[in-house]
Design a protein around this motif. Structure first.
Motif, short mmCIF file in Angstrom:
data_model
loop_
_atom_site.label_atom_id
_atom_site.label_comp_id
_atom_site.label_asym_id
_atom_site.label_seq_id
_atom_site.Cartn_x
_atom_site.Cartn_y
_atom_site.Cartn_z
N MET A 205 0.73 -1.03 0.03
CA MET A 205 0.03 -0.04 0.00
C MET A 205 0.82 1.09 -0.03
SD MET A 205 -2.77 0.75 2.84
CE MET A 205 -2.76 2.66 3.39
N SER A 206 0.80 2.19 -1.15
CA SER A 206 1.45 3.23 -1.09
C SER A 206 0.74 4.28 -0.24
CB SER A 206 1.52 3.57 -2.63
OG SER A 206 2.34 4.97 -2.99
N LYS A 207 1.93 5.26 0.22
CA LYS A 207 1.08 6.46 1.03
C LYS A 207 1.95 7.70 0.10
CE LYS A 207 1.09 8.77 5.35
NZ LYS A 207 1.56 8.64 6.94
N VAL A 208 1.05 8.71 -0.09
CA VAL A 208 1.49 9.80 -0.66
C VAL A 208 1.35 11.07 0.45
CG1 VAL A 208 0.91 11.72 -2.44
CG2 VAL A 208 0.48 9.22 -2.67
N ILE A 209 2.44 11.54 0.58
CA ILE A 209 2.92 12.72 1.50
C ILE A 209 3.02 14.06 0.89
CG2 ILE A 209 4.02 13.35 3.60
CD1 ILE A 209 4.75 10.48 4.25
N ALA A 210 2.24 15.13 1.29
CA ALA A 210 2.78 16.43 0.85
C ALA A 210 3.57 17.24 1.96
CB ALA A 210 1.45 17.17 0.54
N LEU A 211 4.53 17.84 1.48
CA LEU A 211 5.26 18.46 2.50
C LEU A 211 5.06 19.85 2.10
CD1 LEU A 211 7.28 15.70 1.94
CD2 LEU A 211 8.68 17.00 3.60
N ALA A 212 4.33 20.61 2.98
CA ALA A 212 3.71 21.97 2.52
C ALA A 212 3.92 23.15 3.84
CB ALA A 212 2.26 21.63 2.56
N ASN A 213 4.21 24.24 3.36
CA ASN A 213 4.01 25.33 4.03
C ASN A 213 4.03 26.79 3.18
OD1 ASN A 213 4.55 27.78 5.93
ND2 ASN A 213 5.56 26.24 7.28
N GLN A 214 3.26 27.57 3.22
CA GLN A 214 3.22 28.70 2.31
C GLN A 214 4.37 29.57 2.60
OE1 GLN A 214 1.35 28.45 4.93
NE2 GLN A 214 0.49 30.39 5.59
N LYS A 215 5.02 29.35 3.72
CA LYS A 215 6.44 30.29 3.98
C LYS A 215 7.52 29.67 3.26
CE LYS A 215 8.61 33.45 6.43
NZ LYS A 215 9.69 33.29 5.85
N GLY A 216 8.28 30.38 2.52
CA GLY A 216 9.42 29.74 1.93
C GLY A 216 10.50 29.89 3.10
N GLY A 217 11.59 28.88 2.88
CA GLY A 217 12.80 28.91 3.56
C GLY A 217 12.61 28.42 4.81
N VAL A 218 11.75 27.29 4.91
CA VAL A 218 11.77 26.74 6.16
C VAL A 218 12.18 25.20 6.30
CG1 VAL A 218 9.34 27.92 6.77
CG2 VAL A 218 9.32 25.77 5.64
N GLY A 219 13.02 24.97 5.28
CA GLY A 219 13.69 23.53 5.06
C GLY A 219 12.75 22.55 4.36
N LYS A 220 11.77 22.93 3.76
CA LYS A 220 10.73 21.99 3.17
C LYS A 220 11.39 21.19 1.99
CE LYS A 220 7.55 24.17 0.81
NZ LYS A 220 8.31 23.97 -0.32
#
Length: 273
Positions: A1-16
């Motif tokens: 079973m595959s898991k899809v994860i979004a790494l999100a933050n509308q602020k830039g420069g947070v190490g995303k």
């Protein structure tokens, strides 16, 4: 079973992007098949994995999303690049800016990225989507395609304060588009343990959000070595394997694997009823 994860933050420069790279390669080091998806027009994820001229790549995420929108056929592995540390990459570049504009007039515009992800995810254990630093249509698409979200937050007051807007967007997407969307947790990044201020931010985040959301136990320390990895096109494990950032990302990867394992067990128990 595959898991899809979004790494999100509308602020830039947070190490995303750094987190996407090191979580992805950390999962690959644990024997998982991982696809990283660069959904940011700046192409930082593509660049950070050693493909230093993303605008010159013949096939990118924009190419595939255009094919989805025009209902043109494509192969599941089309455009996917293999990175030497064991992860696959669907690259992104400046063409995604035009896609974001095109999405406004597209039928089921929030579902275009999900349509693409659904054709490829069966081959992978984890699909990680590196989102744009905005709450625009591409980020909405990423949240619609994802099973869960990880929110990297820099240990500063304003980035932590700005999370309210992101949480409202996630709630709206869950209510209107993707009811299964979960928040895996908030990851504190660029933490300077020498300062009382950073410790105060960690305390405030855990106090204000800890009862509603998971705040990962692991905190990613401020590290010049981690910042250098983007230019090197390598993960922190290849660049500085014994450093504090590598150890922190290993611990974070274990937390993500534990969450995935618990969710799989719950899913199997539900199926068995």
């Amino acid at each position: 079973m595959s898991k899809v994860i979004a790494l999100a933050n509308q602020k830039g420069g947070v190490g995303k992007t750094t987190t996407t790279v090191n979580l992805g390669i950390g999962l690959a080091n644990q024997g998982k098949k991982v696809l990283l998806v660069d959904a940011d027009a700046q192409g930082n994820l593509t660049d950070s994995l050693g493909f230093h001229e993303p605008d010159n790549l013949p096939v990118t995420l924009a190419t595939l999303l255009t094919k989805v929108m025009t209902e043109e056929r494509y192969e599941a592995e089309e455009g996917i690049l293999h990175q030497e540390e064991g992860v696959d990459l669907m690259p992104g570049n400046i063409e995604l800016s035009a896609i974001e504009v095109s999405l406004v007039n597209t039928m089921s515009r929030e579902m275009v990225l999900r349509s693409y992800i659904n054709t490829v995810k069966q081959k992978f254990d984890y699909v990680l989507i590196d989102c744009m630093p905005s709450l625009g249509m591409m980020t909405i698409n990423a949240l619609a395609a994802a099973d869960s979200v990880i929110i990297p937050v820099q240990a500063h007051y304003l980035p932590a304060k700005g999370m309210t807007q992101l949480m409202q967007t996630i709630t709206r997407v869950r209510r209107q588009i993707n009811p299964k969307l979960k928040v895996d947790g908030i990851l504190l990044t660029m933490l300077d343990n020498r300062t009382t201020f950073a410790k105060d931010i960690s305390f405030i985040l855990r106090r204000d959000y800890g009862d509603k959301l998971c705040v990962f136990q692991t905190e990613i320390p401020l590290s010049i070595r981690a910042a250098e990895t983007s230019a090197e096109g390598k993960s922190i494990y290849a660049h500085d394997p014994h450093g504090i950032a590598a150890k922190a990302y290993q611990a974070f990867t274990k937390e993500v694997l534990d969450i995935g394992q618990k969710q799989r067990q719950r899913h199997e128990a539900d199926l068995g009823r």
